[in-house]
Design a protein around this motif. Structure first.
Motif, PDB file in Angstrom:
ATOM      1  N   TYR A  17       0.841  -1.195   0.000  1.00 58.78           N
ATOM      2  CA  TYR A  17       0.000   0.000   0.000  1.00 58.78           C
ATOM      3  C   TYR A  17       0.879   1.249   0.000  1.00 58.78           C
ATOM      4  O   TYR A  17       1.840   1.341   0.742  1.00 58.78           O
ATOM      5  N   GLY A  18       0.571   2.205  -0.860  1.00 57.49           N
ATOM      6  CA  GLY A  18       1.340   3.438  -0.924  1.00 57.49           C
ATOM      7  C   GLY A  18       2.522   3.353  -1.867  1.00 57.49           C
ATOM      8  O   GLY A  18       3.152   4.355  -2.161  1.00 57.49           O
ATOM      9  N   VAL A  19       2.860   2.159  -2.341  1.00 58.58           N
ATOM     10  CA  VAL A  19       3.978   1.992  -3.266  1.00 58.58           C
ATOM     11  C   VAL A  19       3.459   1.703  -4.663  1.00 58.58           C
ATOM     12  O   VAL A  19       3.826   2.369  -5.620  1.00 58.58           O
ATOM     13  N   PHE A  20       2.597   0.706  -4.774  1.00 54.07           N
ATOM     14  CA  PHE A  20       2.058   0.327  -6.073  1.00 54.07           C
ATOM     15  C   PHE A  20       0.620   0.811  -6.218  1.00 54.07           C
ATOM     16  O   PHE A  20      -0.044   1.140  -5.243  1.00 54.07           O
ATOM     17  N   LEU A  21       0.160   0.837  -7.444  1.00 56.78           N
ATOM     18  CA  LEU A  21      -1.221   1.200  -7.758  1.00 56.78           C
ATOM     19  C   LEU A  21      -1.933  -0.012  -8.332  1.00 56.78           C
ATOM     20  O   LEU A  21      -1.307  -1.025  -8.617  1.00 56.78           O
ATOM     21  N   ARG A  22      -3.248   0.098  -8.526  1.00 59.70           N
ATOM     22  CA  ARG A  22      -4.015  -0.962  -9.172  1.00 59.70           C
ATOM     23  C   ARG A  22      -4.909  -0.333 -10.226  1.00 59.70           C
ATOM     24  O   ARG A  22      -5.219   0.861 -10.166  1.00 59.70           O
ATOM     25  N   ASP A  23      -5.306  -1.164 -11.190  1.00 63.25           N
ATOM     26  CA  ASP A  23      -6.237  -0.680 -12.203  1.00 63.25           C
ATOM     27  C   ASP A  23      -7.664  -0.973 -11.753  1.00 63.25           C
ATOM     28  O   ASP A  23      -7.891  -1.461 -10.643  1.00 63.25           O
ATOM     29  N   GLU A  24      -8.641  -0.696 -12.624  1.00 65.54           N
ATOM     30  CA  GLU A  24     -10.047  -0.876 -12.241  1.00 65.54           C
ATOM     31  C   GLU A  24     -10.414  -2.336 -12.010  1.00 65.54           C
ATOM     32  O   GLU A  24     -11.407  -2.632 -11.351  1.00 65.54           O
ATOM     33  N   ASN A  25      -9.618  -3.267 -12.521  1.00 67.16           N
ATOM     34  CA  ASN A  25      -9.864  -4.692 -12.310  1.00 67.16           C
ATOM     35  C   ASN A  25      -9.144  -5.236 -11.081  1.00 67.16           C
ATOM     36  O   ASN A  25      -9.212  -6.418 -10.796  1.00 67.16           O
ATOM     37  N   ILE A  59       0.905   9.330 -17.126  1.00 63.76           N
ATOM     38  CA  ILE A  59       1.054  10.147 -15.925  1.00 63.76           C
ATOM     39  C   ILE A  59      -0.322  10.487 -15.377  1.00 63.76           C
ATOM     40  O   ILE A  59      -1.229  10.877 -16.122  1.00 63.76           O
ATOM     41  N   TYR A  60      -0.456  10.325 -14.062  1.00 60.64           N
ATOM     42  CA  TYR A  60      -1.726  10.513 -13.386  1.00 60.64           C
ATOM     43  C   TYR A  60      -1.588  11.582 -12.309  1.00 60.64           C
ATOM     44  O   TYR A  60      -0.536  11.756 -11.717  1.00 60.64           O
ATOM     45  N   LEU A  61      -2.692  12.273 -12.057  1.00 57.55           N
ATOM     46  CA  LEU A  61      -2.767  13.303 -11.036  1.00 57.55           C
ATOM     47  C   LEU A  61      -3.946  12.970 -10.129  1.00 57.55           C
ATOM     48  O   LEU A  61      -4.897  12.305 -10.556  1.00 57.55           O
ATOM     49  N   ASP A  62      -3.904  13.431  -8.870  1.00 55.74           N
ATOM     50  CA  ASP A  62      -4.999  13.173  -7.938  1.00 55.74           C
ATOM     51  C   ASP A  62      -6.341  13.439  -8.584  1.00 55.74           C
ATOM     52  O   ASP A  62      -6.547  14.482  -9.209  1.00 55.74           O
ATOM     53  N   GLY A  63      -7.246  12.461  -8.409  1.00 58.45           N
ATOM     54  CA  GLY A  63      -8.592  12.588  -8.954  1.00 58.45           C
ATOM     55  C   GLY A  63      -9.542  13.250  -7.971  1.00 58.45           C
ATOM     56  O   GLY A  63      -9.120  13.861  -6.984  1.00 58.45           O
ATOM     57  N   GLU A  64     -10.829  13.095  -8.229  1.00 59.67           N
ATOM     58  CA  GLU A  64     -11.843  13.721  -7.381  1.00 59.67           C
ATOM     59  C   GLU A  64     -11.915  13.071  -6.001  1.00 59.67           C
ATOM     60  O   GLU A  64     -12.235  13.729  -5.022  1.00 59.67           O
ATOM     61  N   ASN A  65     -11.636  11.777  -5.917  1.00 62.71           N
ATOM     62  CA  ASN A  65     -11.728  11.056  -4.655  1.00 62.71           C
ATOM     63  C   ASN A  65     -10.338  10.654  -4.170  1.00 62.71           C
ATOM     64  O   ASN A  65      -9.456  10.362  -4.982  1.00 62.71           O
ATOM     65  N   PRO A  66     -10.130  10.615  -2.849  1.00 61.31           N
ATOM     66  CA  PRO A  66      -8.830  10.197  -2.321  1.00 61.31           C
ATOM     67  C   PRO A  66      -8.465   8.789  -2.810  1.00 61.31           C
ATOM     68  O   PRO A  66      -9.308   7.903  -2.865  1.00 61.31           O
ATOM     69  N   GLY A  67      -7.205   8.615  -3.176  1.00 61.52           N
ATOM     70  CA  GLY A  67      -6.740   7.310  -3.636  1.00 61.52           C
ATOM     71  C   GLY A  67      -7.037   7.022  -5.089  1.00 61.52           C
ATOM     72  O   GLY A  67      -6.763   5.934  -5.576  1.00 61.52           O
ATOM     73  N   GLU A  68      -7.620   7.990  -5.807  1.00 64.68           N
ATOM     74  CA  GLU A  68      -7.890   7.850  -7.234  1.00 64.68           C
ATOM     75  C   GLU A  68      -7.023   8.841  -7.995  1.00 64.68           C
ATOM     76  O   GLU A  68      -6.821   9.970  -7.554  1.00 64.68           O
ATOM     77  N   TYR A  69      -6.508   8.402  -9.125  1.00 62.27           N
ATOM     78  CA  TYR A  69      -5.630   9.247  -9.933  1.00 62.27           C
ATOM     79  C   TYR A  69      -6.103   9.201 -11.375  1.00 62.27           C
ATOM     80  O   TYR A  69      -6.264   8.130 -11.950  1.00 62.27           O
ATOM     81  N   ASP A  70      -6.324  10.378 -11.952  1.00 58.18           N
ATOM     82  CA  ASP A  70      -6.809  10.488 -13.332  1.00 58.18           C
ATOM     83  C   ASP A  70      -5.637  10.744 -14.272  1.00 58.18           C
ATOM     84  O   ASP A  70      -4.748  11.544 -13.977  1.00 58.18           O
ATOM     85  N   ARG A  71      -5.675  10.080 -15.412  1.00 63.66           N
ATOM     86  CA  ARG A  71      -4.616  10.207 -16.406  1.00 63.66           C
ATOM     87  C   ARG A  71      -4.652  11.589 -17.047  1.00 63.66           C
ATOM     88  O   ARG A  71      -5.719  12.121 -17.337  1.00 63.66           O
ATOM     89  N   ILE A  72      -3.467  12.182 -17.220  1.00 71.24           N
ATOM     90  CA  ILE A  72      -3.401  13.467 -17.911  1.00 71.24           C
ATOM     91  C   ILE A  72      -2.993  13.217 -19.359  1.00 71.24           C
ATOM     92  O   ILE A  72      -2.305  12.235 -19.661  1.00 71.24           O
ATOM     93  N   HIS A  73      -3.427  14.111 -20.242  1.00 73.34           N
ATOM     94  CA  HIS A  73      -3.167  13.928 -21.669  1.00 73.34           C
ATOM     95  C   HIS A  73      -2.446  15.111 -22.300  1.00 73.34           C
ATOM     96  O   HIS A  73      -2.251  15.131 -23.506  1.00 73.34           O
ATOM     97  N   ASP A  74      -2.042  16.084 -21.494  1.00 69.98           N
ATOM     98  CA  ASP A  74      -1.313  17.247 -21.994  1.00 69.98           C
ATOM     99  C   ASP A  74       0.102  16.796 -22.371  1.00 69.98           C
ATOM    100  O   ASP A  74       0.953  16.612 -21.508  1.00 69.98           O
ATOM    101  N   THR A  75       0.353  16.601 -23.671  1.00 68.00           N
ATOM    102  CA  THR A  75       1.635  16.022 -24.115  1.00 68.00           C
ATOM    103  C   THR A  75       2.833  16.888 -23.741  1.00 68.00           C
ATOM    104  O   THR A  75       3.901  16.359 -23.413  1.00 68.00           O
ATOM    105  N   GLU A  76       2.667  18.195 -23.746  1.00 68.82           N
ATOM    106  CA  GLU A  76       3.773  19.079 -23.369  1.00 68.82           C
ATOM    107  C   GLU A  76       4.131  18.897 -21.893  1.00 68.82           C
ATOM    108  O   GLU A  76       5.305  18.793 -21.538  1.00 68.82           O
ATOM    109  N   LEU A  77       3.120  18.850 -21.030  1.00 70.34           N
ATOM    110  CA  LEU A  77       3.347  18.635 -19.613  1.00 70.34           C
ATOM    111  C   LEU A  77       3.939  17.252 -19.360  1.00 70.34           C
ATOM    112  O   LEU A  77       4.869  17.099 -18.564  1.00 70.34           O
ATOM    113  N   ILE A  78       3.444  16.241 -20.044  1.00 70.83           N
ATOM    114  CA  ILE A  78       3.958  14.883 -19.887  1.00 70.83           C
ATOM    115  C   ILE A  78       5.445  14.837 -20.235  1.00 70.83           C
ATOM    116  O   ILE A  78       6.254  14.261 -19.496  1.00 70.83           O
ATOM    117  N   GLU A  79       5.840  15.463 -21.327  1.00 75.31           N
ATOM    118  CA  GLU A  79       7.253  15.490 -21.734  1.00 75.31           C
ATOM    119  C   GLU A  79       8.113  16.208 -20.688  1.00 75.31           C
ATOM    120  O   GLU A  79       9.208  15.757 -20.368  1.00 75.31           O
TER     121      GLU A  79
END
Length: 151
Positions: A17-25, A59-79
């Motif tokens: 916990y706190g090291v790895f993440l999981r997907d929706e499955n 690359i993911y950033l904190d989502g609306e709920n704690p422990g959820e991270y939403d993927r970002i798609h801004d290619t300039e920021l990702i680079e």
């Protein structure tokens, strides 16, 4: 395998916990890195451990709920985040004489003074324990993590 739009922290009772993440499955994603950049904390995720630090991650950033991270798609920021991360990982590899760091994959602004927030490599040269890789505290003679005598 394609990485999802949202990833989640493992359950608190999971050993990593706190090291790895999981997907929706519920599948654990092991090629992850917590990384601060410009006053925000991002989660970098590679599809495979072999790509870790070498290819551009999702690359993911904190989502609306704690422990959820939403993927970002801004290619300039990702680079920009990925270039900053590669510079930091290269710096870590250059100070570890016994191979790449393996102890932690969670970097915070406290563990990287001056790095990530301003996107520059710290000017201070740090010494690390040759046994466990823990950052040496000042002129300590013994590692505070594993007790190894330091030269």
């Amino acid at each position: 395998m394609s990485l999802p739009e949202r990833v989640y922290d493992l359950n608190e009772d999971d050993s990593s916990y706190g090291v790895f993440l999981r997907d929706e499955n519920g599948e654990v994603l092991k090629a992850t890195l917590n990384y601060p950049y410009e006053d925000k904390k991002y989660r970098l995720v590679w599809e495979d451990l072999i790509d870790y630090g070498k290819t551009v991650p999702a690359i993911y950033l904190d989502g609306e709920n704690p422990g959820e991270y939403d993927r970002i798609h801004d290619t300039e920021l990702i680079e920009k985040i990925f270039e900053s991360c590669k510079n930091f990982l290269n710096m870590l590899n250059s100070v570890h004489t016994d191979g790449p760091p393996t102890k932690h994959n969670d970097f915070s602004a406290d563990s990287m003074p001056g790095f990530g927030m301003k996107n520059d490599i710290p000017k201070t040269e740090y010494k690390f324990c040759p046994n466990c890789g823990n950052k040496r505290a000042g002129q300590a003679r013994f590692c505070t993590e594993c007790g190894t005598r330091l030269g």
